[in-house]
Design an enzyme around this catalytic site. Structure first.
Site, PDB file in Angstrom:
ATOM      1  N   ASP A 244     -23.948  35.031 -17.036  1.00 36.09           N
ATOM      2  CA  ASP A 244     -23.813  36.142 -17.973  1.00 36.09           C
ATOM      3  C   ASP A 244     -23.066  35.693 -19.227  1.00 36.09           C
ATOM      4  O   ASP A 244     -22.084  34.959 -19.145  1.00 36.09           O
ATOM      5  CB  ASP A 244     -23.024  37.255 -17.255  1.00 36.09           C
ATOM      6  N   GLU A 286     -27.959  33.595 -19.882  1.00 32.58           N
ATOM      7  CA  GLU A 286     -28.102  34.783 -20.720  1.00 32.58           C
ATOM      8  C   GLU A 286     -27.489  34.462 -22.072  1.00 32.58           C
ATOM      9  O   GLU A 286     -26.275  34.519 -22.249  1.00 32.58           O
ATOM     10  CB  GLU A 286     -27.394  35.998 -20.100  1.00 32.58           C
TER      11      GLU A 286
HETATM   12  C1  NOJ Z   1     -24.427  41.189 -20.174  1.00 35.10           C
HETATM   13  C2  NOJ Z   1     -24.934  42.219 -19.227  1.00 35.10           C
HETATM   14  O1  NOJ Z   1     -26.334  42.155 -19.188  1.00 35.10           O
HETATM   15  C3  NOJ Z   1     -24.467  43.570 -19.676  1.00 35.10           C
HETATM   16  O2  NOJ Z   1     -24.965  44.584 -18.850  1.00 35.10           O
HETATM   17  C4  NOJ Z   1     -22.958  43.594 -19.702  1.00 35.10           C
HETATM   18  O3  NOJ Z   1     -22.511  44.833 -20.206  1.00 35.10           O
HETATM   19  C5  NOJ Z   1     -22.424  42.459 -20.570  1.00 35.10           C
HETATM   20  N1  NOJ Z   1     -22.986  41.211 -20.188  1.00 35.10           N
HETATM   21  C6  NOJ Z   1     -20.920  42.362 -20.477  1.00 35.10           C
HETATM   22  O4  NOJ Z   1     -20.552  42.008 -19.191  1.00 35.10           O
END
Ligand code: NOJ
Length: 638
Positions: A244, A286
């Protein structure tokens, strides 16, 4: 077999082409076990993720087994047959760790436990085994940029004196003026990336919500903890990790604190730890950035195995609305080649807003205008709606968009509920409108939970169009023309051909820009070549196009869902007509006695071939398709 659609699915399920990679050999490959000291993953093909179909779900939204109104692991296990039947091969679970749930679980307060609302660690293990037994891999979240402010590390840090090892787990400053160039991501909620902590007497740094302090990767102890958490899940047998918010690990003055060399070094370290101790496990980045900026996250094949293609997604919607292929061909032209062992992850929707960060200002205005009539549909820099509502519940548009994600280079991701065309609830806060309970049947709470409705973690969708009485799995399973059946068929078809996950892409340029046409081609190590022509009509009206297929003169396009041969390709432009929003996947097959002069066929024959038999299943000319010894179908992936 009740009717044609079901027959098609069953047919796909038993169809195997003699030359299909992974066909006969797969059984042999499956028996091979890694005998080295590395801990083997559940997949045996190291490139399994290239052929995967990923299904993204939240445990809390899928199935509640104990009537507390919250989905859980036993509930998810009870629904694995459904997922297996759908044909998906990898389950991506949104964060299920202990958390105050102020960011849907991305605010983690313990990396190595399961949130008690969802079950126990043992329940997770049972789920993992059950998924593996069904041949599905499991992808979980590795959220290392930040923790919840409730994590014991942060609680200890704010109480510890400045300069102490505990305090050093996070990023602190006595003023809020550092890193001024860094944009705010959650613009609708946060005014600054710094928040004052009274107890610590200091500001702390956060790229997301103020209750999510960023970890300090300049402290080596942080990386040690991250590796520990990672190994905890990999040791258990988890196959893949979504990293993430990976661009933001380090902060440096005078930069946007994104994609810094230190961040890439940290990812390489994580990757090396995986390669050293485990086989056939992968990481997915991501990084919501332009393709050229994402490219470094693949490194030389030594950082992430996969990365989301963020900018492609809004451009698919733009192309549809503008009835013009340019947004798609343009972003694909800007997409650099990636190392052989790497792969793009493709999606139409996910648990977040449809992000518009990776478009120009004009494009963003256009997208807001086209797809979010009600201001409530907007959040941060994006649109919080599901796939079906975005395209006005138009079945042909849903199919068209899916056909692209299933046939562009990369691994497709299906967001839970989109396979039945679920709706959203824009009156829920944050991005929660697209996170409502899965709609299983027309019973109480959509069959999701036996709790009193008021107890559900979010209300089920209840309006006449999108409500669970109208849209649910049970109804669609019994309706052979449903979106669910269509999705199953398409997934089954895609899995028969490795070209979609592994092949090259070349766009054709017909004069009619409402038509998107591209060639996918793949030659496997054993020399078998698959070539597929994909043609899509982006318009709400019928379209015709002339395709330059002269490179394939003499070959025969065979429509892949019905195995219907089309007229042979010649040196002349190939005429194709498409009904509104329709698409073709055509396998280009070598004509029987090659080299054969492209035989001109009469108009009457061409029309017959294009239409196929009206009252009997399409017959494949034996010269084109020769399943001498029919074999049971085996999925391509291991
Ligand atoms: C990316 C995630 O997809 C999202 O849902 C989240 O709010 C942010 N990271 C922060 O953790």
């Amino acid at each position: 077999m009740l009717d044609a659609e079901l027959a098609t699915h069953a047919e796909l399920a038993t169809r195997i082409r003699p030359s299909q990679p992974g066909g006969a050999n797969l059984i042999f490959r499956r028996c091979e076990r890694d005998t080295s000291v590395k801990k083997a993953g559940s997949a045996t093909d190291p490139l399994w993720y290239k052929d995967a179909i990923i299904y993204e779900l939240h445990v809390r939204a899928f199935q509640d087994s104990n009537g507390d109104g919250i989905g859980d692991f036993p509930g998810l296990i009870s629904r694995l047959d459904y997922l297996q039947d759908l044909g998906v091969t990898c389950l991506w679970l949104l964060p299920f760790f202990p958390s105050p749930l102020r960011d849907d679980g991305y605010d983690i307060s313990n990396y190595v436990e399961v949130n008690p609302c969802y079950g126990t660690l043992n329940d997770f293990k049972l789920f993992l085994d059950a998924a593996h037994q069904r041949g599905m891999q499991v992808l979980i979240e590795l959220v290392i940029n930040h923790t919840s402010d409730q994590h014991p590390w942060f609680q200890a840090a704010r109480l510890a004196p400045p300069g102490s090892p505990e305090r050093d787990f996070y990023v602190w400053s006595m003023d809020n003026q550092r890193f001024k160039e860094v944009p705010i991501i959650f613009k609708d909620t946060e005014k600054s990336n710094w928040t004052w902590d009274e107890t610590a007497g200091s500001y702390y740094w956060h790229r997301f919500f103020s209750h999510q302090p960023d970890l300090n990767f300049d402290n080596p102890a942080v990386m040690e903890e991250v590796l520990k958490a990672m190994r905890f899940w990999l040791d258990m047998g988890v196959d893949a990790l979504r990293m993430d918010a990976i661009p933001y690990l380090y902060e440096r003055d005078g930069t946007r604190c994104e994609s810094l060399p230190e961040t890439h070094a940290a990812i390489k370290r994580i990757r090396a730890a995986i390669d050293e101790g485990y086989s056939n496990r992968i990481i997915l980045a991501e990084a919501n950035q332009w393709p050229t900026d994402v490219r470094p996250y693949f490194g030389d094949g030594d950082e992430c195995h996969m990365a989301f293609h963020f900018p492609l997604m809004p451009r698919i919607y733009m192309a549809l609305r503008q009835e013009d292929r340019l947004p798609i061909t343009d972003i694909m032209a800007q997409t650099p080649p990636i190392p052989d062992n790497c792969q793009w992850a493709l999606f139409l929707r996910n648990h977040d807003e449809l992000t518009l960060e990776m478009v120009t200002d004009d494009e963003r205005d256009y997208m807001y205008y086209a797809y979010s009539a009600d201001p409530r549909m907007r959040i941060n820099v994006g649109i919080r709606r599901r796939l079906a509502p975005l395209v006005d519940n138009n079945r042909r548009r849903i199919e068209l968009l899916n056909s692209m994600v299933l046939s562009f280079p990369g691994t497709p991701i299906v967001y839970y509920g989109d396979e039945i065309g679920m709706g959203d609830n824009i009156y829920l806060g944050d991005r929660n409108g697209v996170r409502t309970p899965m709609q299983w049947n027309p019973d109480r709470n959509a069959g999701f939970s036996t709790a009193v409705p008021a107890k559900l973690y979010f209300p089920v969708i209840m309006d006449p169009i999108w409500g669970y009485q109208a849209i649910n799995v049970e109804a669609q399973l019994s309706d052979q023309s449903s979106l669910l059946h269509w999705t199953r068929n398409m997934i089954a078809l895609r899995k028969l051909f490795q070209v979609f996950g592994r092949g090259t892409l070349e766009f054709l340029s017909p004069a009619n820009r409402k038509v998107l046409a591209y060639i996918r081609s793949y030659t496997s190590p054993d020399g078998n070549t698959e070539t597929v022509l994909c043609v899509a009509n982006l318009s709400r009206f019928a379209q015709a196009a002339l395709l330059d297929l002269s490179d394939f003169a003499g070959m025969i396009p065979v429509e892949m869902l019905g195995y219907v041969p089309f007229p042979p390709i010649t040196d002349q432009p190939y005429a194709i007509t498409l009904t509104p929003y329709s698409f073709f996947w055509l396998e280009l097959q070598t004509a029987p006695e090659a080299p054969r002069p492209p035989a001109p066929i009469s108009e009457e024959d061409a029309a017959k071939a294009a239409m196929g038999p009206l009252d009997a299943p399409a017959e494949v000319p034996p010269t084109v398709w020769t399943p001498d010894a029919p074999e049971p179908r085996t999925p391509i992936k291991s």
